[in-house]
Design a protein around this motif. Structure first.
Motif, mmCIF file in Angstrom:
data_model
loop_
_atom_site.group_PDB
_atom_site.id
_atom_site.type_symbol
_atom_site.label_atom_id
_atom_site.label_comp_id
_atom_site.label_asym_id
_atom_site.label_seq_id
_atom_site.Cartn_x
_atom_site.Cartn_y
_atom_site.Cartn_z
ATOM 1 N N GLY A 149 -2.919 -1.456 10.277
ATOM 2 C CA GLY A 149 -4.264 -1.504 10.729
ATOM 3 C C GLY A 149 -4.898 -2.762 10.663
ATOM 4 O O GLY A 149 -4.200 -3.814 10.677
ATOM 5 N N ALA A 150 -6.213 -2.881 10.645
ATOM 6 C CA ALA A 150 -7.031 -4.111 10.461
ATOM 7 C C ALA A 150 -7.398 -4.287 9.029
ATOM 8 O O ALA A 150 -8.352 -3.233 8.570
ATOM 9 N N ILE A 151 -7.415 -5.253 8.058
ATOM 10 C CA ILE A 151 -8.251 -5.574 6.918
ATOM 11 C C ILE A 151 -9.303 -6.498 7.074
ATOM 12 O O ILE A 151 -10.190 -6.430 6.178
ATOM 13 N N GLY A 152 -9.746 -7.166 8.379
ATOM 14 C CA GLY A 152 -10.645 -8.087 8.624
ATOM 15 C C GLY A 152 -11.794 -7.203 9.093
ATOM 16 O O GLY A 152 -11.597 -5.833 9.033
ATOM 17 N N LYS A 153 -12.999 -7.777 9.118
ATOM 18 C CA LYS A 153 -14.332 -7.102 9.543
ATOM 19 C C LYS A 153 -14.554 -6.884 10.756
ATOM 20 O O LYS A 153 -15.342 -6.249 11.224
ATOM 21 N N HIS A 154 -13.861 -7.713 11.716
ATOM 22 C CA HIS A 154 -14.085 -7.840 13.257
ATOM 23 C C HIS A 154 -13.261 -6.718 14.067
ATOM 24 O O HIS A 154 -12.132 -6.658 13.707
ATOM 25 N N GLY A 155 -13.818 -6.023 14.764
ATOM 26 C CA GLY A 155 -12.875 -4.996 15.509
ATOM 27 C C GLY A 155 -14.045 -3.688 15.592
ATOM 28 O O GLY A 155 -14.733 -3.467 14.931
ATOM 29 N N PHE A 156 -13.178 -2.827 16.375
ATOM 30 C CA PHE A 156 -13.904 -1.374 16.265
ATOM 31 C C PHE A 156 -13.619 -0.682 15.160
ATOM 32 O O PHE A 156 -14.128 0.629 15.335
ATOM 33 N N HIS A 157 -12.674 -0.810 14.540
ATOM 34 C CA HIS A 157 -12.133 0.164 13.463
ATOM 35 C C HIS A 157 -13.404 0.295 12.322
ATOM 36 O O HIS A 157 -14.152 -0.546 12.434
ATOM 37 N N LYS A 158 -13.304 1.436 11.804
ATOM 38 C CA LYS A 158 -14.699 1.730 10.908
ATOM 39 C C LYS A 158 -13.928 1.515 9.349
ATOM 40 O O LYS A 158 -14.989 1.539 8.442
ATOM 41 N N VAL A 159 -12.674 1.637 9.303
ATOM 42 C CA VAL A 159 -12.023 1.660 7.857
ATOM 43 C C VAL A 159 -11.246 0.351 7.868
ATOM 44 O O VAL A 159 -10.403 0.358 8.798
ATOM 45 N N ARG A 160 -11.444 -0.465 6.925
ATOM 46 C CA ARG A 160 -10.235 -1.733 6.884
ATOM 47 C C ARG A 160 -9.110 -0.998 5.863
ATOM 48 O O ARG A 160 -9.185 -0.299 4.734
ATOM 49 N N THR A 161 -7.887 -1.277 6.419
ATOM 50 C CA THR A 161 -6.478 -0.713 5.811
ATOM 51 C C THR A 161 -5.523 -1.987 5.698
ATOM 52 O O THR A 161 -5.582 -2.906 6.520
ATOM 53 N N MET A 162 -4.810 -1.658 4.447
ATOM 54 C CA MET A 162 -3.405 -2.430 4.199
ATOM 55 C C MET A 162 -2.615 -1.337 4.002
ATOM 56 O O MET A 162 -2.927 -0.222 3.513
ATOM 57 N N LEU A 163 -1.395 -1.817 3.750
ATOM 58 C CA LEU A 163 -0.204 -0.762 3.324
ATOM 59 C C LEU A 163 0.365 -1.305 2.103
ATOM 60 O O LEU A 163 0.425 -2.734 2.131
ATOM 61 N N ARG A 164 0.839 -0.783 1.250
ATOM 62 C CA ARG A 164 1.926 -1.320 0.285
ATOM 63 C C ARG A 164 2.976 -0.361 0.126
ATOM 64 O O ARG A 164 2.642 0.922 -0.063
ATOM 65 N N PHE A 165 4.158 -0.967 -0.345
ATOM 66 C CA PHE A 165 5.428 -0.112 -0.563
ATOM 67 C C PHE A 165 6.196 -0.956 -1.281
ATOM 68 O O PHE A 165 6.121 -2.086 -1.526
ATOM 69 N N THR A 166 7.492 -0.460 -1.740
ATOM 70 C CA THR A 166 8.605 -0.885 -2.344
ATOM 71 C C THR A 166 9.867 -1.094 -1.681
ATOM 72 O O THR A 166 10.083 -0.087 -0.923
ATOM 73 N N ILE A 167 10.566 -2.168 -1.924
ATOM 74 C CA ILE A 167 11.890 -2.082 -1.335
ATOM 75 C C ILE A 167 12.900 -2.312 -2.253
ATOM 76 O O ILE A 167 12.771 -3.275 -3.196
#
Length: 163
Positions: free
Chosen positions: A130-148
């Motif tokens: 998704g998008a973590i910045g504030k520019h754009g149409f998205h309403k929620v800013r998102t990131m992912l985290r996981f382990t390998i």
């Protein structure tokens, strides 16, 4: 084992909330549309960064980051590109390449829509943080985290912030 923070579409925006999660990761991966390189500089000051440039990125970003970044993390083949599409709708530029030699994780940004889904035909996992910045149409800013861990991809979490 590596703890990965995956983000995209910062559009020149970085803050302490994002950097708090950067500090908790072993590596940060950026799927393009960086905007101002102050974003990636702030991340690189804290943790190793792998990234690609996106369609809004200028020549400075394009000289620092590739269009496609394919690498091994632990025992997992990873491919990051900004405009890549998703299973059954891959971008024309990469459609045949991904079929010929699929990675285990295929990451793209661009859409501002968080999506994690398997491609059962190619035996890969598609991720768009998704998008973590504030520019754009998205309403929620998102990131992912996981382990390998070796060849295992585990502990997937969605991180959300209000816009």
């Amino acid at each position: 084992m590596k703890k990965i923070l995956l983000l995209s579409d910062t559009h020149s925006y970085v803050d302490d909330d994002i950097l708090k999660y950067v500090k908790q990761a072993d590596e940060v991966w950026h799927a393009g549309d960086i905007g101002d390189l102050k974003v990636t500089d702030a991340i690189k000051a804290l943790k190793p960064l792998r990234g690609v440039y996106g369609n809004i990125d200028d020549e400075k970003a394009r000289s620092e980051f590739p269009l496609d970044n394919r690498f091994m993390c632990e025992g997992v083949d990873v491919w990051i590109t900004h405009i890549g599409g998703y299973p059954n709708k891959y971008n024309v530029r990469i459609k045949e390449l991904i079929k010929e030699n699929p990675p285990r994780i295929f990451i793209s940004g661009h859409s501002h829509i968080l999506k994690v889904m398997p491609d059962k035909k190619l035996n890969l996992i598609h991720m768009n943080p998704g998008a973590i910045g504030k520019h754009g149409f998205h309403k929620v800013r998102t990131m992912l985290r996981f382990t390998i861990d070796g060849k295992k991809i585990e502990n997937l979490e969605v991180i959300e912030f209000k816009k």
